[in-house]
Structures are given as structure tokens and as C-alpha cells.
Design a protein around this motif. Structure first.
Motif, short mmCIF file in Angstrom:
data_model
loop_
_atom_site.label_atom_id
_atom_site.label_comp_id
_atom_site.label_asym_id
_atom_site.label_seq_id
_atom_site.Cartn_x
_atom_site.Cartn_y
_atom_site.Cartn_z
N ILE A 170 40.01 29.90 55.99
CA ILE A 170 40.48 31.08 55.26
C ILE A 170 41.82 30.73 54.60
O ILE A 170 42.19 31.28 53.58
CB ILE A 170 40.63 32.29 56.21
N THR A 227 40.34 24.10 50.45
CA THR A 227 39.06 24.76 50.13
C THR A 227 39.02 26.25 50.50
O THR A 227 37.96 26.87 50.49
CB THR A 227 37.82 24.08 50.78
N SER A 228 40.19 26.83 50.81
CA SER A 228 40.18 28.25 51.17
C SER A 228 39.82 29.13 49.98
O SER A 228 39.47 30.30 50.16
CB SER A 228 41.53 28.67 51.75
N ASP A 229 39.90 28.59 48.77
CA ASP A 229 39.47 29.38 47.60
C ASP A 229 37.97 29.69 47.70
O ASP A 229 37.51 30.71 47.17
CB ASP A 229 39.80 28.68 46.28
N ALA A 239 37.74 30.66 34.82
CA ALA A 239 39.13 31.14 34.79
C ALA A 239 40.12 29.98 34.66
O ALA A 239 41.11 30.08 33.94
CB ALA A 239 39.43 31.93 36.06
N LEU A 240 39.82 28.87 35.33
CA LEU A 240 40.73 27.73 35.31
C LEU A 240 40.64 26.93 34.02
O LEU A 240 41.64 26.47 33.49
CB LEU A 240 40.44 26.79 36.50
N ASN A 296 37.68 31.88 51.61
CA ASN A 296 38.16 33.26 51.67
C ASN A 296 37.10 34.28 51.24
O ASN A 296 36.78 35.20 52.00
CB ASN A 296 39.43 33.36 50.83
N ASP A 324 38.28 43.39 45.75
CA ASP A 324 38.61 43.36 44.32
C ASP A 324 37.48 42.68 43.53
O ASP A 324 36.55 42.11 44.11
CB ASP A 324 39.95 42.65 44.08
N LYS A 379 34.83 37.04 53.55
CA LYS A 379 34.73 38.46 53.19
C LYS A 379 33.26 38.90 53.10
O LYS A 379 32.92 40.01 53.50
CB LYS A 379 35.44 38.72 51.85
N ASP A 409 35.58 31.10 39.00
CA ASP A 409 36.89 30.43 39.07
C ASP A 409 36.97 29.26 38.08
O ASP A 409 38.04 28.98 37.55
CB ASP A 409 37.14 29.91 40.49
N LYS A 421 37.40 40.04 41.81
CA LYS A 421 37.30 38.58 41.95
C LYS A 421 36.39 38.22 43.13
O LYS A 421 35.49 37.39 43.00
CB LYS A 421 38.70 38.01 42.15
N GLN A 426 36.48 23.19 42.16
CA GLN A 426 36.63 23.60 40.76
C GLN A 426 37.85 23.03 40.03
O GLN A 426 37.76 22.67 38.85
CB GLN A 426 36.67 25.13 40.70
#
Lengths: 408, 297
Positions: free
Chosen positions: A39, A43-45, A271-272, A48, A309, A52, A268, A311, A230
Motif C-alpha cells: 500500500i 509499486t504502491s501506485d 496521465a503520465l 493502493n 475518488d 481499495k 495512469d 482515479k 507505467q
């Protein structure tokens, strides 16, 4: 008078005891599960939103009484992508008498494989490394392995490339996770897949990929198959775009077409990388939320219900976590319906029986979940997505790579 | 030839960013002889502050970048005031251990925010089409990075040469006791060194974040990535950081351009800087520009 009082008390006790006892019996059982994952830390991206997804789905199960009076108690602990912490968490979960374990990384799954075997507990990791399932009866991948994904991308390239044998480069994570599927792609090529791997690049924390990209171009590379996380892919895509090397359509001559496995893609990446992500080809077994469907609706409703959210709600790793929770819930349902106790053995038995008429469709994946003694990967089908106008869109129908069976 | 030139340009660009990232190490070491292990976390914090000001508060990027530098300046100054001021005069190893603790604290704080676990990216503010000259291309972000590094390093060099405070900082680096005897405030110098280091780290963080995207793991890893640069240049030399940064950048690009993919080699750009570092340190143990102190007994 005193005798009357005693009689009344005795009557009250006689009435209350069965009522309370009945209520205790009706309160149902608590099925304990454990999840150890990153979390925080590397690699928590991915970890996380995954956590959830798991947490929200089990809350839904309990809140809507999906298992009747029974409830699920899934203990979720952060291991910071550290195998030692994972092992400690797993041991703590065992002390709590869990009936099923959800693990995360490739490294910890490989490291704890013997423990899973000794404890005879079924495990589903978030890592899709094919080696996780070797020499064990207790590790099950939720979807097609990284090897199947990479071979699937290779097959797609070979089938859609116009002239001669397609020259590909592999851009991989410098770890067991990254290297895992390379050998299987090489085996597929030996078995007849028409590809030429010109180079395998293990990336670092590069600020500029110009040298690598120009080198690949000088070797006639047309396709870059990526299997990593990513951020480095996004940096490479931006560099390629800046150098004018990105193909505007699949296989455009003199340019590079970029493709990637599950953990390289998703919102992601867009987005990046921004506009540089256009025309990126991505393969996974999960649905995407920008394409309407019952699975997407269920995913978005679940996230909304528990206040996530946008995301997290639209993350493919939220779907990833939600899906494993769906599978585990289904196993408990089936074990209960079988009439016996819901134990580790029952969960394992139900998992192995999840095929044919008893396959399971969670809606969050592009195909059904099937397991057996010889099939340790849940969803065997893959969907190719392509970025158009900043969103991943399906390209063609879900497919199952043919070379996966040929190289077994 | 254009391939060679492209590698040179890429190497200089990457090296400049390394130099800027390494600057914070040098500034703190130069004044206090302390190696700040939490430097990577400060780089990341600076990037996240700039992002928050830009995206969440809607401040234009250029302005939020300047504000980000200011915020990090005072943040780093506060860190020195709270955690390190009391350790003046204590053994250096104790101070270094505190910076290790500081690293864990900053990690923990960042993990409590969305930045600890999610990816973010700055809104595009520069043209995406690169500049191309004689077949050599360089992106606007990279160009701005080089210009910013040059400006910051030039400004700091001037500060150390011309300003009273800068000269006082050099004096403290040279001899704390002698500096105190002529009335220089050591705590003030240490505070300013941390503040300037924080500011340069924020600039580096914002630049790296613009190139790679904002990912905590990537950003704080730069604290370690630039370590060979600091050692090679000499821990107490700003010029050394610049030269070593560019050398490292060039080595990485040449290794990636000429060695990788040949003779079964891969990722040599990751290893070569360390190999070169080892060789150079054999002959120059204090780095290329580090001061070799001789004590008379």
C-alpha cells in the motif's frame, strides 16, 4: 409468594435461553481472510487501488448480506513490497486462522510458495508471473500470466505486421517480474511464432531514452513490447514522441509501435505520458470503465458507494482487487452451498472445481474465471486496448494466445 | 556523427539535472560536513509542493515553481532548526544517523498523502515539439532544465564568492572554531545551507517530475542515483558537482548508445558510472575537485 417468584424466574429463563441461543446460531460465521500488499513503497501506485477494490467489495458483501448471516473479515496489511514483512503478515494471518490468502508481489509469492504448500492454503497473488504456479498446488493467478500476455502481444504483432518478420525489442523491468516472460516469448518464437527479438532492454531510472531509442531504430526495430510499470514507459513514450519516432498507426513503417502488458497500461499511463500515449497498445484481461457494460457499472457503483475518488474508481487495479474479492466470495458461497464447513480445504476444492458449468463470470473481466488442477490462471482470454484521444478503447474481440499451449 | 552529437547533447542535459540534484548534498556537506541521507525525500517534497500549488491551487506553473522553491527553502530551514540544530558540535556520525531518521519520517509523512502512492503529472506548459538542429533534437523541458541548472549553479557560485554570508559559509566549512572566533553564527550558516539545499532540491524535483512524471519512488531514488556524482565531483565542490554530473550523464548515454545491445550487454548505463567512479577514486580519493585536507600535528 416466594415460590411464585421462583416459578416466574424459571419460566423467563426457560423462554430466554432458547431465544438467545437461537439468535447466536443465526448470527452466522465470520470467514477470515488475509491480504498483504504494497500500500506504500515501490509499486504502491498499483497496490493502493488494488487494496481499495478488495476492501470495498468485501464491505459490500457484508453490508448487503450477500452471504446471508455470514460475514467476511479480510485483514489487509501493508508490506511495503518487502518480502520479510509479507512473511510476517502471512504468519500473523495464519494465527488468525484464515481460510484463504491474497498475496501481491512476484518475489514474495515465490519466496513463500513452500509455506503455502505446508499450510495447504489456497493463495491468489496480484502477480501474474507464470512461475508462481510451478511446483505448487496452492497458487492461482487471477488472470492470464505475464508470459501469456507477452506471447499474446507477440502473436498480435506477427499477425498484423505487413512485410517479412517483425523486429521487436522488449523493454522490461530489471527484476524477476520483468524477466519472467521473456524466456516464454523466446520459446514461442522457437515454436514458430514469426518474430525477431532484436534486443531485450532492462530499463533503469532513465531521464532520457534517446540513445536507446535511436539504437533500436538503427537495428530496424518496429515494435517495442513493454513489461514493467507505467512511469518508465511514459518517459520512453515522451522521448519517442519528441524524436518523432512514434507510429501514428499500428506498424507504420520507419516508426516504433509501442505495446505493453497489464501493469504498463491503464489511465495512469495516459496521465503520465499525455499525448505521447496515443496509439499505445495494451493487453489485459480486465474491462475498462470508459466502455459501458455491466462490469464497468458495477465497478463504478462500488467505488461510488464507498466514496472513492475518480482515479481509484476508474483504475484497472481497482477492478483487479475487486475481481479477486469476487472470486473468493463466490468460493465461500459455493462451499456453503455444498453443505460442509467453509475451510481451507473446501476453498481449495471449490477453486479447483471452478470450470465448465461451474466457471465464474465476475463481470470485471473480459472472460470467465476457470481453474482446475491443470489450469492455474483464472481468466485465460485477453483484450487488446488502444489509446485513442486519451482513452483506452477495445480493439477486436477478446482472444486466447495459441502459442501458450504450444510452449508448455 | 549526428548520433554521436545526439548522445553528447542528451548526456549534457541529463548531467545538468544530476548536477542540480547533487547540489543539495554539496551545500550541506560544504558547510557542515554532514551527508544528508534524506536528500531524495527533499527532492520529492519539492516536486510535490510545486505540483500542489500548480494543480490544486491553480497557480500558474512558473509562479508556483518559484513559490515551491520558497516553501522548500523554509521547510528545509525548519528541518535543520527542529532536528539538527541541537546536534551542533556532536559527532558527525550522530548527525548522519539523524538524517537517516529524517528520511523515514519524511517517507511516512509523504505516504500519508496521495503523493505516496499515486502517479501525477504536471500539466504541459512547454511546446512538445523538440528543437532540432543538425539532426540533434532536444526537448523544451530538457532545455529549460539546462538553463535552470546553469542559473542556479551560477547564482550560488556568485553567492559564495561575493556575498558576506556566502563567504561566511565558506569560512565555516573551512574551520568552525576560527569562524566562531570572528563572530560568524554557525547555527545561522547551517540553517541557510539546509535552506539553499532544499531550494536546489525542489528545483531538481520539479524538473525530474516534468520528465518522468511524479512518482515518489522515482523521485526519492534520485537521492541515491546522484550519489556517484557527489563522490566523483568531491563532496564539497559545486564545480565538482557540475563537472561530475555532466561526466556521469555522458557516460550513461555513451554506454547506452554504444555498449548496450552489443556483445550481450544491457543496462550498462546503470553500472558504468559506478565503474568509472571506482577507477577515478583509485587515483583521486577525494574526488575530482574535493579538497584534500592536510593536518599538521
Amino acid at each position: 409468594m416466594k415460590g411464585n417468584r421462583l416459578q416466574v424466574a424459571a419460566l423467563a429463563v426457560a423462554l430466554l435461553v432458547p431465544a438467545l441461543g437461537g439468535q447466536c446460531l443465526a448470527a452466522g460465521k465470520v470467514h477470515k481472510l488475509g491480504l498483504s500488499l504494497a500500500i506504500t513503497g515501490p509499486t504502491s501506485d498499483a497496490g493502493n487501488p488494488y487494496a481499495k477494490g478488495v476492501e470495498d467489495y468485501f464491505r459490500l458483501v457484508n453490508d448487503t448480506e450477500m452471504l446471508g448471516e455470514d460475514t467476511i473479515d479480510c485483514m489487509i496489511r501493508d508490506d511495503q513490497y518487502n518480502n520479510d514483512i509479507t512473511k510476517r503478515n502471512f504468519e500473523d494471518f495464519l494465527a488468525e486462522d484464515i481460510i484463504f490468502y491474497l498475496n501481491y508481489s512476484t518475489g514474495s509469492t515465490l519466496a513463500l510458495k513452500k509455506d503455502f504448500e505446508e499450510e495447504r492454503i489456497a493463495v491468489m497473488p496480484a502477480s501474474f508471473h507464470a512461475g508462481n504456479t510451478a511446483d505448487t498446488n496452492y497458487v492461482f493467478l487471477p488472470i492470464a500470466s505475464y508470459s501469456t500476455q507477452l506471447v499474446g502481444l507477440g502473436e498480435y504483432v506477427a499477425a498484423n505486421h505487413n512485410e517479412g518478420v517483425a523486429k521487436v525489442a522488449l523493454f522490461i523491468h530489471p527484476s524477476a517480474f520483468g524477466r519472467g516472460p521473456v524466456e516464454d516469448l523466446q520459446k514461442a518464437i522457437k515454436a514458430g511464432l514469426k518474430l525477431d527479438i532484436v534486443e531485450v532492454v532492462e530499463h533503469g531510472k532513465d531521464l532520457d531514452n534517446t540513445a536507446m531509442l535511436k539504437r533500436l531504430m538503427s537495428k530496424g526495430t518496429q515494435y517495442v513490447l513493454t513489461h514493467t510499470v507505467q512511469s518508465p514507459v511514459a518517459t520512453m513514450l515522451k522521448d519517442a514522441s519528441g524524436l518523432g519516432l512514434t507510429a501514428k498507426s499500428f506498424g507504420e513503417a520507419g516508426k516504433l509501435t509501442f505495446l505493453g502488458c497489464h501493469y504498463t497500461g491503464g489511465n495512469d499511463l495516459v496521465a503520465l505520458a499525455g499525448d505521447a500515449a496515443e496509439n499505445f497498445h495494451w493487453v489485459t484481461s480486465y474491462i475498462v470503465t470508459n466502455e459501458p457494460g455491466p462490469g464497468a457499472t458495477a465497478q463504478l457503483q462500488l467505488a461510488a458507494r464507498y466514496g472513492r475518488d475518480d482515479k481509484a474508481a476508474n483504475s484497472h487495479n481497482y477492478a483487479n482487487g475487486m475481481m479477486v474479492a469476487q472470486v473468493v466470495t463466490e468460493l465461500i458461497k459455493r462451499a456453503k452451498a455444498g453443505g460442509g464447513e467453509v475451510t481451507r480445504e473446501a476453498m481449495h476444492r471449490e477453486l479447483l472445481a471452478m470450470n465448465g458449468d461451474r466457471s465464474f463470470s465476475p463481470g470485471t473481466t473480459v472472460g470467465p474465471v476457470t481453474f482446475s488442477t491443470t489450469d492455474k490462471a483464472g481468466v485465460d482470454t485477453l483484450q487488446l486496448y488502444v489509446v485513442k484521444d486519451g482513452l483506452f478503447h477495445s480493439s477486436g474481440l477478446p482472444f486466447t494466445p495459441v502459442y501458450t499451449d504450444k510452449i508448455k | 556523427m549526428s548520433y554521436f552529437l545526439q548522445l553528447v547533447v542528451s548526456g549534457v542535459v541529463v548531467g545538468s539535472i544530476y548536477a542540480l540534484s547533487a547540489l543539495g548534498f554539496v551545500l550541506i556537506y560544504k558547510s557542515s560536513r554532514v551527508l544528508n541521507i534524506a536528500h531524495g525525500q527533499i527532492i520529492a517534497s519539492g516536486a510535490f509542493i510545486t505540483y500542489s500549488l500548480t494543480v490544486w491551487m491553480g497557480i500558474p506553473l512558473v509562479l508556483s515553481f518559484a513559490l515551491g522553491l520558497c516553501v522548500t527553502f523554509f521547510l528545509a530551514m525548519s528541518v535543520e532548526r527542529i532536528f539538527l540544530r541541537r546536534l551542533i558540535g556532536e559527532p558527525i556520525i550522530s548527525v548522519i544517523m539523524v538524517t537517516i531518521g529524517l528520511m523515514s519520517i519524511l517517507d511516512g509523512i509523504i505516504y500519508l498523502t496521495p503523493f505516496g502512492t499515486e502517479n501525477f503529472s504536471f500539466p504541459p506548459f512547454l511546446p512538445t515539439t523538440p528543437l532540432v538542429f543538425a539532426g540533434v533534437s532536444v526537448s523544451w523541458t530538457q532545455l529549460v532544465g539546462v538553463a535552470l541548472t546553469a542559473a542556479m549553479i551560477g547564482g550560488l557560485s556568485m553567492f559564495f564568492r561575493r556575498s558576506t554570508m556566502g563567504i561566511a559559509m565558506r569560512a565555516v566549512a573551512d574551520d568552525q572554531m576560527a569562524s566562531m572566533s570572528i563572530g560568524i553564527s554557525i547555527p545561522k550558516v547551517f540553517g541557510l545551507a539546509w535552506a539553499l539545499a532544499g531550494m536546489s532540491a525542489a528545483a531538481a524535483g520539479a524538473l525530474i517530475g516534468n520528465i518522468t512524471g511524479l512518482n515518489f519512488d522515482t523521485l526519492h531514488a534520485f537521492g541515491i542515483t546522484v550519489f556517484p556524482v557527489v563522490i566523483l565531483g568531491g563532496l564539497d565542490s559545486i564545480l565538482g558537482a557540475v563537472v561530475a554530473g555532466i561526466i556521469m550523464g555522458l557516460i550513461q548515454q555513451f554506454a547506452a548508445g554504444y555498449l548496450d545491445g552489443n556483445w550481450g550487454l544491457s543496462s550498462t548505463g546503470e553500472i558504468m558510472p559506478y565503474l568509472i567512479l571506482l577507477v577515478i577514486l583509485l587515483f583521486k580519493p577525494h574526488g575530482l575537485f574535493g579538497i584534500h585536507e592536510i593536518e599538521r600535528v
